[in-house]
Design an enzyme around this catalytic site. Structure first.
Site, mmCIF file in Angstrom:
data_model
loop_
_atom_site.group_PDB
_atom_site.id
_atom_site.type_symbol
_atom_site.label_atom_id
_atom_site.label_comp_id
_atom_site.label_asym_id
_atom_site.label_seq_id
_atom_site.Cartn_x
_atom_site.Cartn_y
_atom_site.Cartn_z
ATOM 1 N N CYS A 132 0.820 -1.228 0.000
ATOM 2 C CA CYS A 132 0.000 0.000 0.000
ATOM 3 C C CYS A 132 0.847 1.269 0.000
ATOM 4 C CB CYS A 132 -0.937 0.007 1.200
ATOM 5 S SG CYS A 132 -2.054 -1.392 1.179
ATOM 6 N N HIS B 262 -3.820 7.080 1.270
ATOM 7 C CA HIS B 262 -4.035 5.762 0.673
ATOM 8 C C HIS B 262 -5.446 5.310 1.046
ATOM 9 C CE1 HIS B 262 -4.070 1.560 -0.049
ATOM 10 N NE2 HIS B 262 -3.938 1.232 1.226
ATOM 11 N N ASN C 258 -9.995 -0.786 -2.043
ATOM 12 C CA ASN C 258 -8.575 -0.545 -1.776
ATOM 13 C C ASN C 258 -7.775 -1.145 -2.937
ATOM 14 O OD1 ASN C 258 -5.917 -0.758 -0.902
ATOM 15 N ND2 ASN C 258 -6.453 -1.356 1.192
HETATM 16 O O1 UT7 Z 1 -4.411 -1.189 2.868
HETATM 17 C C1 UT7 Z 1 -3.532 -1.738 3.802
HETATM 18 C C2 UT7 Z 1 -3.911 -1.383 5.160
HETATM 19 N N1 UT7 Z 1 -5.159 -1.986 5.508
HETATM 20 C C3 UT7 Z 1 -5.915 -1.437 6.400
HETATM 21 O O2 UT7 Z 1 -5.594 -0.384 6.893
HETATM 22 C C4 UT7 Z 1 -7.162 -2.173 6.860
HETATM 23 C C5 UT7 Z 1 -7.375 -1.954 8.318
HETATM 24 N N2 UT7 Z 1 -8.464 -2.743 8.882
HETATM 25 C C6 UT7 Z 1 -9.763 -2.554 8.539
HETATM 26 O O3 UT7 Z 1 -10.060 -1.771 7.665
HETATM 27 C C7 UT7 Z 1 -10.823 -3.299 9.303
HETATM 28 O O4 UT7 Z 1 -10.239 -3.964 10.395
HETATM 29 C C8 UT7 Z 1 -11.636 -4.306 8.437
HETATM 30 C C9 UT7 Z 1 -12.543 -3.550 7.501
HETATM 31 C C10 UT7 Z 1 -10.690 -5.177 7.681
HETATM 32 C C11 UT7 Z 1 -12.490 -5.193 9.328
HETATM 33 O O5 UT7 Z 1 -13.343 -4.399 10.116
HETATM 34 P P1 UT7 Z 1 -13.452 -4.662 11.683
HETATM 35 O O6 UT7 Z 1 -14.416 -3.690 12.187
HETATM 36 O O7 UT7 Z 1 -12.068 -4.610 12.255
HETATM 37 O O8 UT7 Z 1 -14.067 -6.118 11.757
HETATM 38 P P2 UT7 Z 1 -13.468 -7.439 12.422
HETATM 39 O O9 UT7 Z 1 -12.381 -8.011 11.601
HETATM 40 O O10 UT7 Z 1 -13.202 -7.194 13.870
HETATM 41 O O11 UT7 Z 1 -14.719 -8.425 12.338
HETATM 42 C C12 UT7 Z 1 -15.931 -8.145 13.050
HETATM 43 C C13 UT7 Z 1 -16.945 -9.213 12.730
HETATM 44 C C14 UT7 Z 1 -16.397 -10.636 12.895
HETATM 45 O O12 UT7 Z 1 -17.450 -11.443 13.375
HETATM 46 P P3 UT7 Z 1 -17.594 -11.809 14.935
HETATM 47 O O13 UT7 Z 1 -16.328 -12.511 15.293
HETATM 48 O O14 UT7 Z 1 -17.757 -10.499 15.640
HETATM 49 O O15 UT7 Z 1 -18.818 -12.670 14.977
HETATM 50 C C15 UT7 Z 1 -16.051 -11.054 11.492
HETATM 51 O O16 UT7 Z 1 -16.097 -12.455 11.322
HETATM 52 O O17 UT7 Z 1 -17.340 -9.120 11.350
HETATM 53 C C16 UT7 Z 1 -17.144 -10.392 10.697
HETATM 54 N N3 UT7 Z 1 -16.776 -10.133 9.307
HETATM 55 C C17 UT7 Z 1 -17.682 -9.940 8.341
HETATM 56 N N4 UT7 Z 1 -19.021 -9.938 8.352
HETATM 57 C C18 UT7 Z 1 -19.645 -9.692 7.178
HETATM 58 C C19 UT7 Z 1 -15.530 -10.017 8.789
HETATM 59 N N5 UT7 Z 1 -15.621 -9.739 7.471
HETATM 60 C C20 UT7 Z 1 -16.940 -9.690 7.178
HETATM 61 C C21 UT7 Z 1 -17.652 -9.437 5.985
HETATM 62 N N6 UT7 Z 1 -18.986 -9.442 6.042
HETATM 63 N N7 UT7 Z 1 -17.016 -9.172 4.826
#
Ligand code: UT7
Length: 335
Positions: free
Chosen positions: A114, A262, A292
């Protein structure tokens, strides 16, 4: 010493639009979750066009060269940033050299995910500063869609990434108060595994291991991301590296005319915007349309911001990136 400045910008995205609703037919996800957590409404994925990372890069580069007003044969060096090259080696820089039929100039591939475009701009800037090269073509391009796990297993990553390319032509600027004022690059390898594709990796997961194991469920080809950990680090590093650039040039947050972050997650951009008390017109986001696109995200956003007349001569423009590695960086420019 000279400065360098951007004199041409271009981008290319595949025609095929993939909405959040379409993703929910492939995996257990939904539009509400994706928009709420990331701001993304849709992304572009290469479908039947046959495009690759290199060909998209070439298309973006042609636009940037055309707009720069210089002839392709005046380009002295090519820098190509990507994490999704067409081939394991050689990298796509040489494919661009061939496709554009630019004599036998050097072609360098940058592997900084990135932060790739920011790193590539910094390298171009150093070559121009010293007088070694006058005109440098910098490309960021990614074809993510062929490498994502599109099942529910991969939903934490695959809903985020899109395909596309952006390019910039940089040239020598003799006025030291204009163009790129400074660039700032960082890395922290202890967090390499927090956002990673492990295979194929010489010494760890080489092709022969994978063939020998013959495991259809092998996940090492797919990106793995510890989302919350990456998010928390991103907001801190984005802020730090923007401030580092401002301090270096005796500028204040109030001097920022345009910040192009980014496009990792709209929530990250909004966090930075709030922290620096910037107005909507001072931060450019287009992740809603493209997801992204990693090394392509900044040049695509920069091109669109410029096309929409949001960057004017004399503006202080900041590019900032954070991503896998971890790597992060910023570019401070006087447009
Ligand atoms: O470009 C390089 C740098 N990248 C970044 O900066 C990305 C940084 N991180 C993020 O943008 C976020 O952490 C994400 C968008 C990737 C994820 O969001 P989050 O709010 O951190 O969600 P999470 O990973 O903590 O997941 C929360 C819940 C989980 O379920 P439980 O365990 O709470 O039941 C996941 O399994 O959401 C679930 N989940 C989804 N649900 C529906 C994860 N992905 C999905 C999905 N659809 N696509």
């Amino acid at each position: 010493m000279y400065n360098s400045k951007i004199i041409g910008l271009g981008h290319f995205v595949p025609e095929h639009i993939v909405t959040n609703d379409e993703l929910s037919t492939m995996m257990d996800t939904n539009d509400e979750w994706i928009q709420e957590r990331t701001g993304i409404k849709e992304r572009r994925w290469v479908k039947d066009s046959g495009d690759t990372t290199a060909t998209m890069g070439v298309k973006a580069a042609k636009v940037a060269i055309e707009r720069s007003g210089i002839d392709k044969d005046e380009i002295d060096f090519i820098i190509f940033a990507t994490l999704s090259p067409d081939m394991y080696f050689p990298g796509p820089g040489v494919q661009v050299q061939e496709a554009l039929d630019i004599k036998t100039v050097g072609a360098l591939d940058v592997r900084n995910q990135c932060s790739g475009f920011v790193y590539a701009i910094s390298v171009a800037d150093q070559f121009i500063k010293t007088g070694m090269y006058k005109n440098v073509l910098v490309i960021g391009s990614e074809l993510h869609s062929h490498g994502l796990d599109k099942t529910t297993r991969g939903r934490g990553v695959s809903v985020i990434f899109g395909d596309g390319a952006g390019a910039a032509v940089l040239t020598r600027e003799e006025d030291g108060s204009k163009g790129i004022l400074s660039t700032h690059l960082h890395s922290q390898g202890e967090h390499a595994k927090e956002l990673v594709v492990e295979a194929p990796g010489m010494g760890t997961r080489w092709v022969t291991d994978i063939i020998e194991e013959g495991n259809a469920d092998d996940e090492s080809y797919f990106p793995h991301m510890n989302g919350q950990f990456v998010f928390k680090n991103a907001v801190v590093r984005f802020s730090e590296v923007i401030m580092e650039g401002l301090h270096k040039n005796s500028l204040e947050v109030t001097d920022i005319d345009m910040l192009i972050p980014h496009q990792a997650n709209l929530r990250i951009s909004q966090f930075i915007q709030r922290k620096f008390k910037l107005e909507d017109h001072q931060v450019f986001n287009n992740i809603q349309k493209y997801g992204n696109t990693t090394a392509a995200s900044i040049p695509i956003a920069l091109t669109e911001a410029w096309e929409e007349g949001k960057i004017k001569s004399g503006d202080t423009v900041i590019l900032a990136a954070f991503g896998s590695g971890f790597t992060w960086g910023s570019v401070i420019m006087k447009w």
